[in-house]
Scaffold this active site. Structure first.
Site, mmCIF file in Angstrom:
data_model
loop_
_atom_site.group_PDB
_atom_site.id
_atom_site.type_symbol
_atom_site.label_atom_id
_atom_site.label_comp_id
_atom_site.label_asym_id
_atom_site.label_seq_id
_atom_site.Cartn_x
_atom_site.Cartn_y
_atom_site.Cartn_z
ATOM 1 N N GLU A 495 14.126 3.846 -3.605
ATOM 2 C CA GLU A 495 13.760 3.704 -5.019
ATOM 3 C C GLU A 495 13.931 4.985 -5.816
ATOM 4 O OE1 GLU A 495 9.749 2.357 -5.837
ATOM 5 O OE2 GLU A 495 8.928 3.586 -4.241
ATOM 6 N N HIS A 511 19.925 -5.931 17.399
ATOM 7 C CA HIS A 511 20.239 -7.359 17.216
ATOM 8 C C HIS A 511 21.111 -7.592 15.991
ATOM 9 C CE1 HIS A 511 17.653 -8.577 20.497
ATOM 10 N NE2 HIS A 511 16.742 -7.737 20.038
ATOM 11 N N LYS A 610 6.277 1.030 -13.313
ATOM 12 C CA LYS A 610 5.153 1.313 -12.419
ATOM 13 C C LYS A 610 4.344 0.060 -12.127
ATOM 14 C CE LYS A 610 2.268 3.950 -10.160
ATOM 15 N NZ LYS A 610 2.718 4.351 -8.809
HETATM 16 O O1 M6R Z 1 0.264 -1.738 -8.461
HETATM 17 P P1 M6R Z 1 0.673 -2.412 -7.186
HETATM 18 O O2 M6R Z 1 0.205 -1.669 -5.984
HETATM 19 O O3 M6R Z 1 0.269 -3.836 -7.123
HETATM 20 O O4 M6R Z 1 2.256 -2.350 -7.193
HETATM 21 C C1 M6R Z 1 3.001 -3.005 -6.207
HETATM 22 C C2 M6R Z 1 4.444 -2.563 -6.217
HETATM 23 O O5 M6R Z 1 5.056 -2.888 -7.424
HETATM 24 C C3 M6R Z 1 4.562 -1.062 -5.971
HETATM 25 O O6 M6R Z 1 3.958 -0.672 -4.779
HETATM 26 C C4 M6R Z 1 6.057 -0.654 -5.924
HETATM 27 O O7 M6R Z 1 6.660 -1.198 -4.798
HETATM 28 C C5 M6R Z 1 6.209 0.862 -5.952
HETATM 29 N N1 M6R Z 1 7.295 1.228 -6.801
HETATM 30 C C6 M6R Z 1 6.490 1.442 -4.622
HETATM 31 O O8 M6R Z 1 6.657 2.815 -4.640
#
Ligand code: M6R
Length: 615
Positions: A495, A511, A610
């Site tokens: 990411e 596999h 975010k």
């Molecule tokens: O706020 P949340 O923990 O529910 O968010 C979940 C995901 O969107 C979040 O963890 C996302 O995968 C991040 N960008 C990972 O670094």
């Protein structure tokens, strides 16, 4: 997803709005815009693709400075596109055809196509591809001298989710706000009021906040906010809460990026997650927010953990903790899949929803599904007062402080630490003796110190990152409790650095995916000295036989593991239960340096937001 700010007060609104947007930029950053209530009775609307800094520059050029300083009311928005490309036309505010009403919106109007067709049938000409624009035109259609009433009428005609702020030239001292499914917080200052998608845009002005609830509609003036229920039109009261965050918690404080700051905050965020929650002499944990008696806790037959992204990975670690320490069968489920698979839940199941933001739409939908099925649902959230925290009504806060970097770091380690506390507590009600509990308590208490040891490796990890910064693909392999950490390491790398990275169970590589290995594809092998390491070392040999360079995450002093790999990142010795935490920190640092060396936008990676508040 998107960020909203609104202001009514005595100071120049543009300053407040732009500062607020800068703090919300992590929520979305493909375009931004603002509307200022001009002294000439007209709205000044400025929109710009790209970052908030570009918007600020455009405002400076587009509106005379005197006008900007004189405008004390306005709304602003930073966008993460859902409907329509990130263009200026699609940026918010969206404005009614007569230019009198401006709307900023976070969420999705699901029936926008039908509403748009109706409005077009009545001759309204649309200027954007957004779902939001229908709101601006609908409000204009119902506005006959009462903006609040017009907003309410418009909202009764749309389906979907929204957090909105609306201004009208006919009501120059007001911002009308409403919430359904997308967070909005009102900060009540002294003779000034600010509204925003989250408190990070508010704390520099006031710590007194009111969290709007779904169905709330309100009129914000310099004196505060008056709230009403959309369904009843009756006045509603919401408590004023006090925000505990320090202002500096949402600033970089000398670090080059929020992500780096948040990685280095982990010893303290973990101490905060653990504070007051370990009962050393009884060898157990205190988690009063769960609101479950020892008998109820002992009666839980199965746990289902729902979450997305990093939070899902924490939940996957939770499976090993709950099954290993408490004998509680546990299924981690991707929250969106859980919702749509008609989950089979029993009355003695416990559903745990993990979410840093507490606003992720997929996780929220899973919570609602579980509540609908009559199951006990607990939330593990970081953001106090967030929707998931409120709707679950029971749970454990992470107390990690604001996480601004889009890549989740400190939230993950706190999530795992809190799951470990819960596993300990459930384990003590089942098969763990007091002595075993006390031993685990001591180890948990030592976690922040162990993380400090990993952080001390920062420069060494940066050197390893330099060697691999230009690769195109990478694999992460782990076994057992380290498998979710391999997924998390791959997620961090992909990411923020845009390197194609995949996490696999160490044994699964052969596999199929092993076909992709050659000298240009590194494999990061999680080789901590815990049960299963010998088998993973066997998988490392398989990778080396295909000429793949192997980076080993290795327990300090483990010569056998060190000898088996091309490059080593050392972590301290821990039990299996703590290994995911120290290993994740090492992988976060590795991903950070790779992304830095590639010149990536670390805190705001492309295409991401975010907080993902759409399904
Ligand atoms: O706020 P949340 O923990 O529910 O968010 C979940 C995901 O969107 C979040 O963890 C996302 O995968 C991040 N960008 C990972 O670094």
């Amino acid at each position: 997803m998107c960020g909203i700010v609104g202001f009514v007060g005595d100071r120049p609104a543009a300053d407040v709005l732009l500062n607020g947007l800068r703090r919300l930029e992590y929520r979305g950053y493909d375009s931004a815009g603002l509307a200022l209530m001009g002294t000439d009775g007209a709205l000044h609307v400025v929109k710009q693709t790209g970052k908030v800094s570009a918007l600020a520059e455009k405002v400076r050029k587009a509106i005379p400075r005197k006008e900007v300083r004189a405008a004390h009311v306005g709304i602003a928005h930073t966008r993460w596109a859902t409907h329509g490309l990130p263009t200026e036309a699609n940026a918010h505010p969206q404005v009614s055809a007569d230019g009198k009403i401006a709307v900023v919106h976070n969420g999705i109007i699901e029936n926008y196509a039908a509403v748009r067709a109706q409005l077009e049938g009545r001759g309204v000409v649309f200027a954007s591809q957004t779902d939001t624009e229908v709101l601006a035109h609908l409000i204009a259609a119902y506005e006959h001298g009462d903006l609040l009433a017009a907003v309410m009428e418009a909202l009764r005609r749309v389906d979907g989710t929204y957090g909105i702020a609306v201004v009208s030239t006919e009501h120059p001292g007001q911002v009308v706000v409403a919430r359904k499914g997308s967070p909005l917080v009102v900060g009540v200052g002294d003779g000034e009021t600010i509204v925003a998608s989250d408190v990070s845009a508010i704390v520099s002005m006031t710590r007194n906040v009111i969290y709007l609830q779904d169905g709330d509609v309100g009129v914000v003036t310099a004196d505060g906010v008056r709230l009403y229920g959309l369904d009843t039109s009756a006045s509603v009261e919401r408590p004023v809460a006090s925000v505990e965050w320090e202002v500096g918690a949402a600033e970089k404080e000398g670090y080059e990026h929020f992500m780096l700051k948040e990685i280095f905050e982990q010893p303290s965020s973990l101490r905060n997650a653990l504070r007051g929650r370990l009962e050393m002499n009884r060898g157990t944990a205190i988690l009063s927010g769960l609101n479950l008696t020892p008998r109820e806790l002992a009666g839980i037959r199965r746990c289902v953990i729902v979450g997305c992204g990093t939070s899902l990975h924490a939940g996957m670690v939770g499976k090993y903790l709950f099954e290993g320490l408490a004998d509680v069968p546990t299924s981690p489920e991707q929250a969106a899949e859980f919702r749509y698979c008609n989950p089979i839940l029993a009355p003695d199941d416990l559903v745990i929803a993990i979410s840093q933001s507490g606003e992720t739409a997929d996780t929220l939908a899973a919570v609602r599904e579980a509540v609908q099925k009559g199951t006990v649902v607990a939330g593990l959230c970081n953001v106090v007062g967030s929707t998931i925290a409120r709707e679950t009504g029971r749970g454990v806060y992470l107390h990690a402080g604001p996480e601004i970097g889009v890549a989740s770091t400190k939230a993950f380690t706190s999530q795992v630490a809190v799951l470990l506390l819960l596993a300990l507590k459930m384990g003590r009600g089942r098969r763990l003796s007091r002595e075993e509990g006390m031993t685990l308590c001591r180890e948990i208490e030592g976690i922040p110190g162990l993380v400090e040891q990993v952080l001390a490796q920062n420069e060494r990890i940066a050197q390893v990152a330099e060697k691999y910064a230009q690769v195109r693909d990478a694999f992460f392999i782990g076994r057992g409790i380290l498998y979710p950490t391999a997924l998390e390491g791959a997620l961090k790398l992909k990411e923020i650095s845009y390197i194609h990275a995949e996490g696999y169970q160490a044994a699964e590589l052969k596999h199929g995916p092993i076909a992709l290995l050659d000298e240009s594809v590194p494999v990061v092998a999680l080789l901590n000295d815990i049960p299963g390491k010998e088998k993973t070392l066997g998988n490392v040999e398989e990778c080396r036989a295909r000429k793949a360079p192997v980076i080993g995450i290795v327990t300090a002093g483990d010569e056998a593991a060190t000898a088996a790999v091309a490059d080593v990142i050392e972590v301290p010795r821990t039990s299996s239960y703590v290994a995911p935490i120290v290993t994740a920190v090492a992988l976060q640092i590795f991903a950070y340096h790779v992304a830095r060396l590639r010149g990536c936008e670390i805190d705001q990676p492309r295409n991401l937001a975010k907080s993902v508040t759409v399904e």
